[in-house]
Design a protein around this motif. Structure first.
Motif, PDB file in Angstrom:
ATOM      1  N   SER A   1       0.897  -1.066   0.046  1.00 46.55           N
ATOM      2  CA  SER A   1      -0.082   0.161  -0.045  1.00 46.55           C
ATOM      3  C   SER A   1       1.011   1.174  -0.085  1.00 46.55           C
ATOM      4  O   SER A   1       0.665   2.116  -0.653  1.00 46.55           O
ATOM      5  CB  SER A   1      -1.046  -0.126   1.109  1.00 46.55           C
ATOM      6  N   TYR A   2       1.900   1.378   0.935  1.00 46.56           N
ATOM      7  CA  TYR A   2       2.815   2.531   0.884  1.00 46.56           C
ATOM      8  C   TYR A   2       3.582   2.948  -0.484  1.00 46.56           C
ATOM      9  O   TYR A   2       3.708   3.707  -0.977  1.00 46.56           O
ATOM     10  CB  TYR A   2       3.891   2.117   1.937  1.00 46.56           C
ATOM     11  N   LEU A   3       3.839   1.794  -1.053  1.00 52.15           N
ATOM     12  CA  LEU A   3       4.522   1.841  -2.382  1.00 52.15           C
ATOM     13  C   LEU A   3       3.543   2.297  -3.463  1.00 52.15           C
ATOM     14  O   LEU A   3       3.997   3.145  -4.238  1.00 52.15           O
ATOM     15  CB  LEU A   3       5.272   0.387  -2.867  1.00 52.15           C
ATOM     16  N   VAL A   4       2.326   1.994  -3.389  1.00 55.14           N
ATOM     17  CA  VAL A   4       1.509   2.398  -4.352  1.00 55.14           C
ATOM     18  C   VAL A   4       1.153   3.945  -4.137  1.00 55.14           C
ATOM     19  O   VAL A   4       1.032   4.741  -5.003  1.00 55.14           O
ATOM     20  CB  VAL A   4      -0.051   1.467  -4.159  1.00 55.14           C
ATOM     21  N   LEU A   5       0.942   4.355  -2.815  1.00 55.08           N
ATOM     22  CA  LEU A   5       0.673   5.636  -2.480  1.00 55.08           C
ATOM     23  C   LEU A   5       1.763   6.639  -2.840  1.00 55.08           C
ATOM     24  O   LEU A   5       1.748   7.762  -3.377  1.00 55.08           O
ATOM     25  CB  LEU A   5       0.384   5.727  -1.238  1.00 55.08           C
ATOM     26  N   SER A   6       3.184   5.954  -2.688  1.00 53.79           N
ATOM     27  CA  SER A   6       4.236   6.874  -2.957  1.00 53.79           C
ATOM     28  C   SER A   6       4.371   7.211  -4.487  1.00 53.79           C
ATOM     29  O   SER A   6       4.998   8.136  -5.028  1.00 53.79           O
ATOM     30  CB  SER A   6       5.667   6.023  -2.491  1.00 53.79           C
ATOM     31  N   ARG A   7       3.627   6.456  -5.432  1.00 50.26           N
ATOM     32  CA  ARG A   7       3.490   6.876  -6.742  1.00 50.26           C
ATOM     33  C   ARG A   7       2.610   7.966  -7.093  1.00 50.26           C
ATOM     34  O   ARG A   7       2.852   8.813  -8.057  1.00 50.26           O
ATOM     35  CB  ARG A   7       3.142   5.693  -7.502  1.00 50.26           C
ATOM     36  N   GLY A   8       1.690   8.415  -6.105  1.00 50.79           N
ATOM     37  CA  GLY A   8       1.109   9.428  -6.554  1.00 50.79           C
ATOM     38  C   GLY A   8       1.676  10.772  -6.049  1.00 50.79           C
ATOM     39  O   GLY A   8       2.911  10.826  -5.558  1.00 50.79           O
ATOM     40  N   GLU A   9       1.231  11.910  -6.047  1.00 53.62           N
ATOM     41  CA  GLU A   9       1.542  13.169  -5.873  1.00 53.62           C
ATOM     42  C   GLU A   9       1.582  13.504  -4.423  1.00 53.62           C
ATOM     43  O   GLU A   9       0.499  13.016  -3.663  1.00 53.62           O
ATOM     44  CB  GLU A   9       0.628  14.313  -6.724  1.00 53.62           C
ATOM     45  N   ARG A  10       2.566  14.001  -3.906  1.00 54.65           N
ATOM     46  CA  ARG A  10       2.936  14.207  -2.431  1.00 54.65           C
ATOM     47  C   ARG A  10       1.966  15.413  -1.728  1.00 54.65           C
ATOM     48  O   ARG A  10       2.872  16.186  -1.301  1.00 54.65           O
ATOM     49  CB  ARG A  10       4.328  13.969  -2.082  1.00 54.65           C
ATOM     50  N   THR A  11       0.926  15.251  -2.076  1.00 54.24           N
ATOM     51  CA  THR A  11       0.044  16.596  -1.481  1.00 54.24           C
ATOM     52  C   THR A  11      -0.092  16.162   0.289  1.00 54.24           C
ATOM     53  O   THR A  11       0.127  15.163   0.494  1.00 54.24           O
ATOM     54  CB  THR A  11      -1.265  16.532  -2.127  1.00 54.24           C
ATOM     55  N   LEU A  12      -0.642  17.160   0.999  1.00 58.50           N
ATOM     56  CA  LEU A  12      -1.027  16.873   2.248  1.00 58.50           C
ATOM     57  C   LEU A  12      -1.894  15.835   2.593  1.00 58.50           C
ATOM     58  O   LEU A  12      -1.566  15.117   3.526  1.00 58.50           O
ATOM     59  CB  LEU A  12      -1.628  18.310   2.624  1.00 58.50           C
ATOM     60  N   ASN A  13      -2.917  15.768   1.636  1.00 56.20           N
ATOM     61  CA  ASN A  13      -3.720  14.611   1.639  1.00 56.20           C
ATOM     62  C   ASN A  13      -3.430  13.451   1.358  1.00 56.20           C
ATOM     63  O   ASN A  13      -3.416  12.491   2.407  1.00 56.20           O
ATOM     64  CB  ASN A  13      -4.964  14.722   0.586  1.00 56.20           C
ATOM     65  N   VAL A  14      -2.464  13.171   0.414  1.00 53.76           N
ATOM     66  CA  VAL A  14      -1.691  11.693   0.409  1.00 53.76           C
ATOM     67  C   VAL A  14      -0.683  11.452   1.539  1.00 53.76           C
ATOM     68  O   VAL A  14      -0.684  10.336   1.860  1.00 53.76           O
ATOM     69  CB  VAL A  14      -1.007  11.863  -1.114  1.00 53.76           C
ATOM     70  N   ARG A  15      -0.022  12.618   2.032  1.00 52.09           N
ATOM     71  CA  ARG A  15       0.958  12.463   2.969  1.00 52.09           C
ATOM     72  C   ARG A  15       0.175  11.999   4.268  1.00 52.09           C
ATOM     73  O   ARG A  15       0.725  11.104   5.037  1.00 52.09           O
ATOM     74  CB  ARG A  15       1.631  13.654   3.388  1.00 52.09           C
ATOM     75  N   SER A  16      -0.968  12.340   4.614  1.00 51.98           N
ATOM     76  CA  SER A  16      -1.637  11.875   5.695  1.00 51.98           C
ATOM     77  C   SER A  16      -1.891  10.566   5.558  1.00 51.98           C
ATOM     78  O   SER A  16      -1.869   9.663   6.575  1.00 51.98           O
ATOM     79  CB  SER A  16      -2.973  12.844   5.694  1.00 51.98           C
ATOM     80  N   ALA A  17      -2.469  10.112   4.181  1.00 46.59           N
ATOM     81  CA  ALA A  17      -2.801   8.566   4.050  1.00 46.59           C
ATOM     82  C   ALA A  17      -1.458   7.925   4.187  1.00 46.59           C
ATOM     83  O   ALA A  17      -1.744   6.537   4.611  1.00 46.59           O
ATOM     84  CB  ALA A  17      -3.414   8.676   2.592  1.00 46.59           C
ATOM     85  N   LEU A  18      -0.457   8.366   3.860  1.00 45.74           N
ATOM     86  CA  LEU A  18       0.943   7.562   3.886  1.00 45.74           C
ATOM     87  C   LEU A  18       1.273   7.548   5.521  1.00 45.74           C
ATOM     88  O   LEU A  18       1.767   6.259   5.791  1.00 45.74           O
ATOM     89  CB  LEU A  18       2.193   8.396   2.948  1.00 45.74           C
ATOM     90  N   LEU A  19       0.851   8.549   6.191  1.00 46.11           N
ATOM     91  CA  LEU A  19       1.304   8.224   7.549  1.00 46.11           C
ATOM     92  C   LEU A  19       0.302   7.281   8.298  1.00 46.11           C
ATOM     93  O   LEU A  19       0.915   6.381   9.114  1.00 46.11           O
ATOM     94  CB  LEU A  19       1.176   9.435   8.435  1.00 46.11           C
TER      95      LEU A  19
END
Length: 328
Positions: free
Chosen positions: A164-182
């Motif tokens: 999941s983390y690798l999949v999310l890392s492919r997206g743009e690092r917006t605040l929203n995606v960063r919160s999901a990464l956390l």
């Protein structure tokens, strides 16, 4: 007297005037927005894939925790349930941000992303508090655990969340995606903690290691959750963008446009973590070509400060305290 190049700072419908002032730059702007939209599409796909992975393993972990009699795994499954909800909110927020502007939403729907990040950050803080309370309870009343089953399920959890983390890392690092990464990173830490705890329980039968590692994980979650909550709250409260300096704005404008004698009433905020907005008043000398001055100010903001959306009011005499109309 003053010449308003766009609407007043408190009028929020200045998209048309901004485009008019930069008519010759429209082709460049279209290219930039096309690239930006591509990044958003990647983020949207990444969030959706991460959501399916998280939700799928959440069910598997809950079943595995029940079979192993492991409260730690069941608790982690509950954590993943909250994370699946957070990912769903993030995905919905990205979708909402693509909706066009309207009469009642003149800035569009970009703030949904920030609101989702704020809720996600609060969820991380609440989950960390719950983990601490549950760990304290387990220190007082330890439960029997099937260590081998616990390790197997935890190992699968690490693999699923890393994916999941690798999949999310492919997206743009917006605040929203960063919160999901956390959220996903917190799940990885939780699974690693459960794996280590299961190994030690299997080797030593010392069950207190499970709640101790849970408390350590909670501390790490608090750190990330606080940062995301603070950043998103700052945007929601109309705080200035990171590293914004009003004195530097004035210096850059005066250096680029010599006919500007003063800059005042500078107000900066953001729609989200990547869309800064600015309103300001500039005082110019009598006889100044106001249209050339306006183009120069916008050019300085765009090239020197990377601010592409600004509302500028040109004045020959500073408006003073009456700029924003009568006070009550």
């Amino acid at each position: 007297m003053s010449l308003r190049s766009t609407v007043r700072p408190h009028d929020h419908g200045h998209h048309h005037d901004h485009d008019h002032a930069h008519g010759r730059d429209r082709s460049h702007g279209h290219h930039a927005h096309a690239g930006h939209a591509h990044g958003k599409g990647a983020s949207e796909t990444a969030l959706l894939l991460a959501l399916w992975i998280t939700a799928g393993f959440m069910i598997a972990e809950a079943i595995g925790g029940w079979l192993a009699g492991s409260l730690a795994l069941i608790a982690d499954a509950a954590h993943m349930l909250a994370d699946a909800g957070a990912l769903a909110m993030s995905y919905a927020a990205v979708r909402a941000a693509r909706r066009p502007v309207s009469q009642v939403m003149s800035y569009g729907h970009h703030r949904w992303q920030v609101l989702a990040a704020f809720v996600n950050g609060l969820a991380l803080l609440l989950l960390s508090a719950w983990i601490v309370l549950e760990a304290a309870h387990r220190l007082v009343s330890p439960a029997a655990i099937q260590a081998r089953t616990m390790m197997a399920v935890a190992a699968l959890g690490v693999a699923a969340n890393v994916l999941s983390y690798l999949v999310l890392s492919r997206g743009e690092r917006t605040l929203n995606v960063r919160s999901a990464l956390l959220h996903v990173a917190a799940d990885i830490l939780g699974n690693i903690g459960a794996l280590v705890a299961g190994l030690l329980i299997w080797l030593t039968h010392w069950t207190p290691i499970d709640p101790i590692l849970s408390m350590i994980t909670a501390i790490l979650i608090v750190r990330g959750g606080y940062r995301i909550t603070r950043e998103s709250a700052h945007i929601l409260l109309e705080g200035t963008p990171a590293a914004f300096d009003a004195a530097e704005v004035e210096r850059q404008i005066k250096a680029a446009v010599p006919t500007v004698t003063a800059v005042h009433h500078v107000h900066a905020w953001s729609l989200n973590d990547e869309r800064p907005m600015l309103t300001l008043h500039v005082v110019v000398r009598e006889g100044t070509d106001t249209m050339a001055c306006l183009a120069g100010v916008h050019g300085a903001l765009r090239t020197q400060l990377d601010i592409v959306h600004a509302t500028v009011q040109i004045e020959t005499v500073a408006c003073g305290d009456d700029c924003d109309g009568p006070t009550r």
